[in-house]
Design an enzyme around this catalytic site. Structure first.
Site, PDB file in Angstrom:
ATOM      1  N   GLY A  16      34.134  39.989  42.659  1.00 19.61           N
ATOM      2  CA  GLY A  16      34.884  39.585  40.989  1.00 19.61           C
ATOM      3  C   GLY A  16      36.346  40.134  42.245  1.00 19.61           C
ATOM      4  N   GLY A  17      37.767  39.006  42.064  1.00 21.96           N
ATOM      5  CA  GLY A  17      38.472  39.022  42.562  1.00 21.96           C
ATOM      6  C   GLY A  17      38.617  39.512  44.328  1.00 21.96           C
ATOM      7  N   VAL A  18      38.181  39.598  45.033  1.00 25.96           N
ATOM      8  CA  VAL A  18      37.908  38.978  46.675  1.00 25.96           C
ATOM      9  C   VAL A  18      38.893  37.750  47.168  1.00 25.96           C
ATOM     10  CG1 VAL A  18      36.049  40.848  47.037  1.00 25.96           C
ATOM     11  CG2 VAL A  18      36.073  37.461  47.022  1.00 25.96           C
ATOM     12  N   GLY A  19      38.768  37.200  46.187  1.00 24.58           N
ATOM     13  CA  GLY A  19      39.774  35.895  47.103  1.00 24.58           C
ATOM     14  C   GLY A  19      38.915  34.419  47.216  1.00 24.58           C
ATOM     15  N   SER A  22      40.350  31.430  45.865  1.00 21.19           N
ATOM     16  CA  SER A  22      41.854  30.589  47.695  1.00 21.19           C
ATOM     17  C   SER A  22      41.671  30.345  48.358  1.00 21.19           C
ATOM     18  CB  SER A  22      42.764  32.653  47.353  1.00 21.19           C
ATOM     19  OG  SER A  22      43.360  33.380  46.624  1.00 21.19           O
ATOM     20  N   ASP A  44      33.197  29.171  37.437  1.00 23.50           N
ATOM     21  CA  ASP A  44      33.270  30.569  37.246  1.00 23.50           C
ATOM     22  C   ASP A  44      34.298  30.182  35.732  1.00 23.50           C
ATOM     23  OD1 ASP A  44      34.425  32.807  36.797  1.00 23.50           O
ATOM     24  OD2 ASP A  44      35.267  32.969  38.454  1.00 23.50           O
ATOM     25  N   ASN A 268      38.529  38.460  53.581  1.00 18.32           N
ATOM     26  CA  ASN A 268      39.305  38.244  53.511  1.00 18.32           C
ATOM     27  C   ASN A 268      40.049  39.641  53.224  1.00 18.32           C
ATOM     28  OD1 ASN A 268      42.220  36.354  52.302  1.00 18.32           O
ATOM     29  ND2 ASN A 268      41.116  36.597  49.910  1.00 18.32           N
TER      30      ASN A 268
HETATM   31  N1  LIG Z   1      44.236  36.887  51.972  1.00 14.27           N
HETATM   32  C1  LIG Z   1      45.350  37.115  51.067  1.00 14.27           C
HETATM   33  N2  LIG Z   1      46.654  38.085  50.718  1.00 14.27           N
HETATM   34  C2  LIG Z   1      47.642  37.540  49.374  1.00 14.27           C
HETATM   35  N3  LIG Z   1      46.850  37.557  48.416  1.00 14.27           N
HETATM   36  C3  LIG Z   1      45.039  37.029  48.228  1.00 14.27           C
HETATM   37  C4  LIG Z   1      44.999  36.815  49.354  1.00 14.27           C
HETATM   38  N4  LIG Z   1      43.147  36.076  48.854  1.00 14.27           N
HETATM   39  C5  LIG Z   1      43.853  36.644  47.886  1.00 14.27           C
HETATM   40  N5  LIG Z   1      44.734  36.320  47.052  1.00 14.27           N
HETATM   41  C6  LIG Z   1      45.817  37.015  45.400  1.00 14.27           C
HETATM   42  O1  LIG Z   1      44.101  37.743  44.818  1.00 14.27           O
HETATM   43  C7  LIG Z   1      43.926  37.476  43.345  1.00 14.27           C
HETATM   44  C8  LIG Z   1      42.911  37.096  43.458  1.00 14.27           C
HETATM   45  O2  LIG Z   1      42.750  36.357  44.632  1.00 14.27           O
HETATM   46  P1  LIG Z   1      41.271  34.931  43.758  1.00 14.27           P
HETATM   47  O3  LIG Z   1      41.681  34.213  42.315  1.00 14.27           O
HETATM   48  O4  LIG Z   1      41.199  33.736  44.461  1.00 14.27           O
HETATM   49  O5  LIG Z   1      39.970  36.106  44.058  1.00 14.27           O
HETATM   50  P2  LIG Z   1      38.371  35.142  42.950  1.00 14.27           P
HETATM   51  O6  LIG Z   1      37.416  35.974  44.340  1.00 14.27           O
HETATM   52  O7  LIG Z   1      38.792  33.711  43.195  1.00 14.27           O
HETATM   53  O8  LIG Z   1      38.630  35.611  41.235  1.00 14.27           O
HETATM   54  P3  LIG Z   1      37.451  36.336  39.993  1.00 14.27           P
HETATM   55  O9  LIG Z   1      36.672  37.100  40.773  1.00 14.27           O
HETATM   56  O10 LIG Z   1      38.823  36.679  38.978  1.00 14.27           O
HETATM   57  O11 LIG Z   1      37.189  34.247  40.338  1.00 14.27           O
HETATM   58  C9  LIG Z   1      44.530  37.044  43.745  1.00 14.27           C
HETATM   59  O12 LIG Z   1      46.487  36.555  42.714  1.00 14.27           O
HETATM   60  C10 LIG Z   1      45.556  36.097  45.005  1.00 14.27           C
HETATM   61  O13 LIG Z   1      46.638  34.912  44.757  1.00 14.27           O
END
Ligand SMILES: Nc1ncnc2c1ncn2[C@@H]1O[C@H](COP(=O)(O)OP(=O)(O)OP(=O)(O)O)[C@@H](O)[C@H]1O
Length: 331
Positions: A16-19, A22, A44, A268
């Site tokens: 969770g939260g790794v990006g 994005s 998700d 990431n």
């Molecule tokens: N390479 C990066 N540089 C800067 N900010 C980033 C980067 N990658 C992701 N973020 C930021 O980190 C936060 C979490 O990213 P993201 O929602 O893509 O993660 P996720 O793994 O899909 O989260 P979840 O598990 O909650 O679905 C967002 O605010 C996003 O803009």
């Protein structure tokens, strides 16, 4: 990744939260800007595609994303709603009314077998992964419709690791359960015609059976899709921390066990080099370098194609920002 014109599926998963979102959104933008009509799907439960694209994509239907060269559509599947549909089908076939009736008819053994399936219980307290399995089966159902035939790239933004792992074993479980229900149903139907009064009209009974059969077939397709090396790839997203890397190693091991094709690891949020480092950045960069070394020597991860994505100095939101990230990551 953009070369072939035949349809390909990419599933992005990780802690969770790794990006994940994005990276999934940036890959979808990259495909759409390389001439592929693309669909990006979120399964998700905590959807963030709308936030990532900075556009309202909610509503559970195909939503166009503005700003790409070729068409890009997004779809956020509501897992709870999909589960409700499944529950309705199940109740028609395995509700307590049927069990009581069967007990009365001296068909207790069949009733007990039906009870053993515990599908009702399963739906009341669904294990992580069930919602996603049903959501993905819903997408497969959509993909059979003509309006979806245009998409040559389909990108899935999946739920965090634990859910994904359970999802992989769920189709087998559900496939077996539904298969059992259908078998029981036909046994019951042939045992007595009076059963019709419980199930209602024969037409309705047939309809429920057909829906169950359809769902079973879709589950089989989900399972096949996840394992199809020709059309599918699971991309693991991680960050350079010991915790995230350890989880990625476990995810990769499970994917291998389940024969799910995984070739790439996105690392990431890697701090970019800088000539004037503050103390905090220097320590952080060293810490990340250690984590990156850990990947190189990890027996689970060392064979993967490792791609790095920099930590950028602002939040990645909207198509231009996603294009910027995508051009760096998806070379
Ligand atoms: N390479 C990066 N540089 C800067 N900010 C980033 C980067 N990658 C992701 N973020 C930021 O980190 C936060 C979490 O990213 P993201 O929602 O893509 O993660 P996720 O793994 O899909 O989260 P979840 O598990 O909650 O679905 C967002 O605010 C996003 O803009």
């Amino acid at each position: 990744m953009v070369a072939r014109t035949t349809r390909r599926y990419y599933m992005l998963g990780g802690k969770g939260g790794v990006g994940k979102t994005s990276c999934a959104a940036s890959l979808a933008v990259r495909f759409a800007n390389s001439g592929h009509p693309t669909l990006v799907v979120s399964t998700d439960p905590a959807h963030s595609l709308s936030d990532s694209f900075a556009q309202d994509l909610t509503g559970g239907a195909l939503a166009p994303v503005e700003g790409t060269d070729s068409p890009l559509f997004a779809l956020e599947i509501n897992p709870e709603k999909s589960r409700e549909e499944f529950r309705t089908i199940n109740q028609k076939n395995g509700g307590t009314g049927v069990k009581d009736f069967m007990d009365g008819m001296g068909l207790g053994i069949l009733a007990d077998q039906l009870g053993e399936l515990k599908l009702g219980e399963l739906l009341d307290t669904p294990p992580p992964g069930l919602d996603e399995a049903i959501a993905i089966s819903k997408v497969i159902q959509f993909l059979e419709a003509p309006e979806y035939s245009m998409f040559s790239r389909i990108v899935f933004d999946t739920a965090p690791t634990g859910h994904t792992l359970r999802l992989l074993s769920l189709p087998d479980f559900l496939d077996a359960s539904i298969g059992k229900i259908l078998k029981l149903r036909s046994k019951i139907a042939s045992a007595t015609s009076a059963i019709k009064s419980v199930f209602g009209q024969e037409v309705q009974q047939q309809d429920a059976a057909n829906k169950l059969e359809q769902l079973r077939e879709r589950m089989v397709k989900v399972r096949e899709l996840f394992r199809d090396t020709e059309s599918t790839e699971f991309i693991i997203v991680t960050i350079p921390t010991v915790m995230a890397i350890s989880e990625s190693a476990r995810l990769h091991s499970s994917l291998q066990k389940e024969s799910v094709p995984a070739r790439r690891l996105i690392v990431n949020q890697v701090l970019p080099p800088s000539s004037s480092d503050c103390k905090f950045c220097a320590i952080k960069r060293k810490d990340q370098a250690r984590a990156l070394d850990m990947i190189k020597s990890d027996p689970e991860l060392m064979g993967l194609n490792i791609m790095q994505a920099p930590l950028v100095d602002m939040e990645i939101r909207g198509v231009p920002a996603l294009k910027f990230l995508g051009d760096i990551v998806w070379k």
